[in-house]
Design an enzyme around this catalytic site. Structure first.
Site, PDB file in Angstrom:
ATOM      1  N   ASP A  11       0.892  19.588 -20.849  1.00  0.00           N
ATOM      2  CA  ASP A  11       0.068  18.221 -21.055  1.00  0.00           C
ATOM      3  C   ASP A  11       0.723  17.367 -22.089  1.00  0.00           C
ATOM      4  O   ASP A  11       0.902  17.361 -23.056  1.00  0.00           O
ATOM      5  CB  ASP A  11      -1.304  18.688 -21.596  1.00  0.00           C
ATOM      6  CG  ASP A  11      -2.207  17.428 -21.728  1.00  0.00           C
ATOM      7  OD1 ASP A  11      -1.836  16.397 -21.760  1.00  0.00           O
ATOM      8  OD2 ASP A  11      -3.433  17.791 -22.306  1.00  0.00           O
TER       9      ASP A  11
ATOM     10  N   PHE B 183      -6.890  19.853 -24.633  1.00  0.00           N
ATOM     11  CA  PHE B 183      -7.632  18.575 -25.150  1.00  0.00           C
ATOM     12  C   PHE B 183      -8.971  18.629 -24.197  1.00  0.00           C
ATOM     13  O   PHE B 183      -9.272  19.440 -23.399  1.00  0.00           O
ATOM     14  CB  PHE B 183      -6.836  17.593 -24.601  1.00  0.00           C
ATOM     15  CG  PHE B 183      -7.608  16.118 -24.880  1.00  0.00           C
ATOM     16  CD1 PHE B 183      -7.943  15.647 -26.017  1.00  0.00           C
ATOM     17  CD2 PHE B 183      -8.032  15.414 -23.617  1.00  0.00           C
ATOM     18  CE1 PHE B 183      -8.613  14.575 -26.413  1.00  0.00           C
ATOM     19  CE2 PHE B 183      -8.683  14.143 -24.234  1.00  0.00           C
ATOM     20  CZ  PHE B 183      -8.857  13.808 -25.250  1.00  0.00           C
ATOM     21  N   ASP B 184     -10.165  17.979 -24.610  1.00  0.00           N
ATOM     22  CA  ASP B 184     -11.395  18.168 -24.226  1.00  0.00           C
ATOM     23  C   ASP B 184     -11.512  17.641 -22.620  1.00  0.00           C
ATOM     24  O   ASP B 184     -12.409  18.432 -22.083  1.00  0.00           O
ATOM     25  CB  ASP B 184     -12.382  17.205 -25.022  1.00  0.00           C
ATOM     26  CG  ASP B 184     -12.277  15.802 -25.203  1.00  0.00           C
ATOM     27  OD1 ASP B 184     -11.067  15.391 -24.943  1.00  0.00           O
ATOM     28  OD2 ASP B 184     -12.914  15.150 -25.455  1.00  0.00           O
TER      29      ASP B 184
ATOM     30  N   HIS C  57     -20.076  14.048 -25.831  1.00  0.00           N
ATOM     31  CA  HIS C  57     -19.668  13.145 -27.229  1.00  0.00           C
ATOM     32  C   HIS C  57     -19.659  11.724 -26.826  1.00  0.00           C
ATOM     33  O   HIS C  57     -19.909  10.874 -27.561  1.00  0.00           O
ATOM     34  CB  HIS C  57     -18.269  13.444 -27.842  1.00  0.00           C
ATOM     35  CG  HIS C  57     -17.340  13.608 -27.010  1.00  0.00           C
ATOM     36  ND1 HIS C  57     -17.088  14.418 -25.923  1.00  0.00           N
ATOM     37  CD2 HIS C  57     -16.147  12.791 -26.661  1.00  0.00           C
ATOM     38  CE1 HIS C  57     -15.919  14.442 -25.229  1.00  0.00           C
ATOM     39  NE2 HIS C  57     -15.504  13.409 -25.735  1.00  0.00           N
TER      40      HIS C  57
ATOM     41  N   ALA D 262       0.850  13.773 -22.967  1.00  0.00           N
ATOM     42  CA  ALA D 262       0.538  12.565 -23.377  1.00  0.00           C
ATOM     43  C   ALA D 262       1.274  11.975 -24.417  1.00  0.00           C
ATOM     44  O   ALA D 262       1.835  10.933 -24.364  1.00  0.00           O
ATOM     45  CB  ALA D 262      -1.144  12.620 -23.830  1.00  0.00           C
TER      46      ALA D 262
ATOM     47  N   TYR E  55       0.893  -1.131  -0.027  1.00  0.00           N
ATOM     48  CA  TYR E  55       0.180  -0.124   0.098  1.00  0.00           C
ATOM     49  C   TYR E  55       0.794   1.142   0.057  1.00  0.00           C
ATOM     50  O   TYR E  55       0.780   2.194  -0.711  1.00  0.00           O
ATOM     51  CB  TYR E  55      -0.911   0.035   1.272  1.00  0.00           C
ATOM     52  CG  TYR E  55      -2.120   1.118   1.211  1.00  0.00           C
ATOM     53  CD1 TYR E  55      -3.302   0.616   0.789  1.00  0.00           C
ATOM     54  CD2 TYR E  55      -1.619   2.292   1.542  1.00  0.00           C
ATOM     55  CE1 TYR E  55      -4.069   1.680   0.773  1.00  0.00           C
ATOM     56  CE2 TYR E  55      -2.713   3.445   1.632  1.00  0.00           C
ATOM     57  CZ  TYR E  55      -4.162   3.159   1.160  1.00  0.00           C
ATOM     58  OH  TYR E  55      -4.899   4.112   0.968  1.00  0.00           O
TER      59      TYR E  55
HETATM   60  N1  F0G Z   1      -4.466  14.979 -22.616  1.00  0.00           N
HETATM   61  C1  F0G Z   1      -4.466  14.871 -23.812  1.00  0.00           C
HETATM   62  C2  F0G Z   1      -3.590  15.460 -24.894  1.00  0.00           C
HETATM   63  C3  F0G Z   1      -5.164  13.743 -24.218  1.00  0.00           C
HETATM   64  O1  F0G Z   1      -5.184  13.288 -25.677  1.00  0.00           O
HETATM   65  C4  F0G Z   1      -6.141  12.811 -23.414  1.00  0.00           C
HETATM   66  C5  F0G Z   1      -6.423  11.688 -23.817  1.00  0.00           C
HETATM   67  C6  F0G Z   1      -6.028  13.307 -22.273  1.00  0.00           C
HETATM   68  C7  F0G Z   1      -5.224  14.390 -21.666  1.00  0.00           C
HETATM   69  C8  F0G Z   1      -6.659  12.640 -20.827  1.00  0.00           C
HETATM   70  O2  F0G Z   1      -5.890  11.516 -20.797  1.00  0.00           O
HETATM   71  O3  F0G Z   1      -7.499   9.576 -21.279  1.00  0.00           O
HETATM   72  O4  F0G Z   1      -5.490   9.250 -19.630  1.00  0.00           O
HETATM   73  O5  F0G Z   1      -7.743  10.582 -19.078  1.00  0.00           O
HETATM   74  N2  F0G Z   1      -6.699  11.519 -25.004  1.00  0.00           N
HETATM   75  C9  F0G Z   1      -7.439  10.111 -25.509  1.00  0.00           C
HETATM   76  C10 F0G Z   1      -7.583  10.481 -26.725  1.00  0.00           C
HETATM   77  C11 F0G Z   1      -8.794   9.891 -24.449  1.00  0.00           C
HETATM   78  O6  F0G Z   1      -8.444   9.513 -27.243  1.00  0.00           O
HETATM   79  O7  F0G Z   1      -7.257  11.393 -27.288  1.00  0.00           O
HETATM   80  P1  F0G Z   1      -6.621  10.049 -20.043  1.00  0.00           P
END
Ligand code: F0G
Length: 458
Positions: free
Chosen positions: A215, A124-125, A450, A217, A72
């Site tokens: 951000d 991002f959304d 969406h 990713a 943990y």
């Molecule tokens: N930031 C970016 C640039 C992303 O593309 C995503 C997720 C996230 C944050 C959020 O991350 O999904 O791990 O919670 N993008 C996916 C996509 C869902 O299909 O582009 P998450």
């Protein structure tokens, strides 16, 4: 002759996927209320819905799962992840989270307050969702070139420094908690941000005393583009470029489901002990104790290994060049796409594909449905449905770009699949004049509609 790129791996395990008939797909998409998120995965042949969490882990990652420490508190897996983040990204402090949006939730719980303004490059959304949920606003400062799919620009993810400066000077600095730079920029087409731009944004932020958060990713794909396109970086390794990129950030959020090549996971990286401590409180409330934050030990191990593999040049070359292969096949067939091709996906320009369809018919969503019907290929709409309603006026927002995103899972499909997808879309393109109507909304959620929207054919 110069030898072509080839995947730096061979396949050890396979998963069966099945083709279906057009008649079956007509029935399935109707049952799914014309929302591709509602399809069962077995109803899809080539699934390009997302590159998030859908990649193939390596044998080394799978073996790391066996070494996971599920304690943990203070698990060795936590320290493995901590070392990887320090060595590869350069951050001293980090908090694990179950995925990227959870990282946003934890960090923004500390930083974002009502009426704040958060400038960035096409957030991002989920990022925008977490800002607007806190009654703050995201301001897009992306360069104009990004919104014209026919213009070539090496770094369409760049922030326009004039737009940014205007936002920073027009609003009192106290109301701007951070600038978010998304690398690569998903919403503008998987487009990279140049090192120079990262440097300039950081310098401007420091002048105004504002934090810079990446951000991150798809940070490794961003580094690949810098190496290929930006003068002075050709001879640097991806890992050197990554280190320099993050030197221009105060903190980072990460969805590890992308460039760390795991199926689930995320984290926040911090330079500052104080911010780390404040965020820790929210991690404990929302995610779990600070040494696991929503992740199991085995997954932290696989993530640490994935960060290393995901920042190796031969892997990135095969990854990004496969995306470009799909793009070039589509270009041969005349299909209009965002150019240059992105790092993780091809973005088809739905407005140029279906120029006669009114925007109220949800052009990119209509194209996504047509591609599914044609070949069982699932892409995703990045258009008016995703853009949602204006939180104040509740009117539909119609973005400049209506895109159909074809996102490629990492290390998952072959170029034969890319040929299949290209031909399916070319067939739709060849009958585009017969597509004269789209869809309308039957039901929608108040935020992030969406995922669950229900549609009907007009
Ligand atoms: N930031 C970016 C640039 C992303 O593309 C995503 C997720 C996230 C944050 C959020 O991350 O999904 O791990 O919670 N993008 C996916 C996509 C869902 O299909 O582009 P998450």
């Amino acid at each position: 002759m110069q030898l072509p790129y080839a995947e730096p791996f061979k396949i050890k395990m396979v998963e069966t996927i099945k083709r279906s008939t057009r008649q079956e797909r007509e029935e399935w998409i109707k049952q799914a209320k014309y929302n591709l998120f509602n399809l069962k995965s077995e109803q899809v042949f080539v699934d390009l819905l997302t590159d998030s969490g859908t990649g193939a882990m390596s044998d080394k990652q799978w073996s790391e799962l066996m070494l996971g420490d599920e304690s943990y508190a203070g698990a060795s897996s936590y320290y493995k992840m901590k070392n990887a983040i320090k060595n590869i990204l350069g951050f001293d402090y980090f908090l694990p989270t179950h995925q990227g949006r959870a990282a946003e939730n934890v960090l923004f719980s500390v930083l974002v307050k009502e009426n704040d303004i958060v400038p960035g490059n096409s957030h991002f959304d989920t990022t925008k969702g977490h800002i607007e949920f806190r009654k703050a606003s995201a301001v897009d400062c992306t360069i104009d070139e990004a919104f014209n799919t026919t213009i070539h620009h090496d770094f369409k993810g760049n922030i326009d420094l004039n737009k940014l400066e205007k936002v920073l000077t027009d609003h009192q600095a106290a109301r701007i908690p951070m600038i978010i730079v998304t690398i690569t920029c998903n919403s503008s087409g998987g487009q990279p941000v140049s090192m120079q731009n990262l440097k300039d944004v950081y310098a401007m932020a420091k002048k105004f005393g504002i934090l810079v958060v990446f951000d991150s990713a798809r940070f490794a794909e961003n580094a690949y583009f810098i190496k290929k396109r930006e003068p002075g970086y050709q001879d640097k390794s991806i890992k050197e470029i990554v280190k320099e990129m993050f030197s221009y950030a105060d903190a980072m959020t990460m969805s590890s489901k992308k460039d760390a090549i795991v199926n689930m996971g995320g984290f926040i990286g911090f330079r500052d002990d104080d911010l780390f401590k404040k965020a820790s409180v929210f991690t404990i409330i929302y995610e779990g104790f600070i040494t696991y934050g929503g992740m199991s030990g085995r997954d932290m191990n696989a993530l640490a290994q994935g960060l290393d593999e995901g920042t190796e040049f031969p892997y990135l070359e095969s990854r990004v060049e496969q995306v470009a292969y799909l793009g070039s096949r589509l270009r041969e067939f005349g299909v209009p796409t965002q150019e240059p091709f992105g790092g993780h996906a091809i973005f088809v320009d739905a407005k140029r594909f279906l120029p006669n369809l009114p925007k109220e018919h949800f052009v990119a969503q209509t194209l996504a449905i047509e591609l599914y019907l044609e070949g069982g290929v699932r892409g995703v709409e990045i258009g008016a449905i995703l853009a949602d309603r204006d939180p104040k006026t509740r009117q539909n927002r119609f973005p400049e770009l209506e895109l159909l995103r074809l996102a490629l899972p990492r290390r998952t499909y072959t170029n034969n699949h890319m040929d299949y997808v290209a031909v399916a879309l070319a067939n739709v393109y060849n009958r585009r004049n017969e597509i004269t109507s789209g869809v309308r909304i039957l039901k929608e959620a108040p935020i992030m509609r969406h995922f669950t929207v229900e549609l009907e054919r007009i």
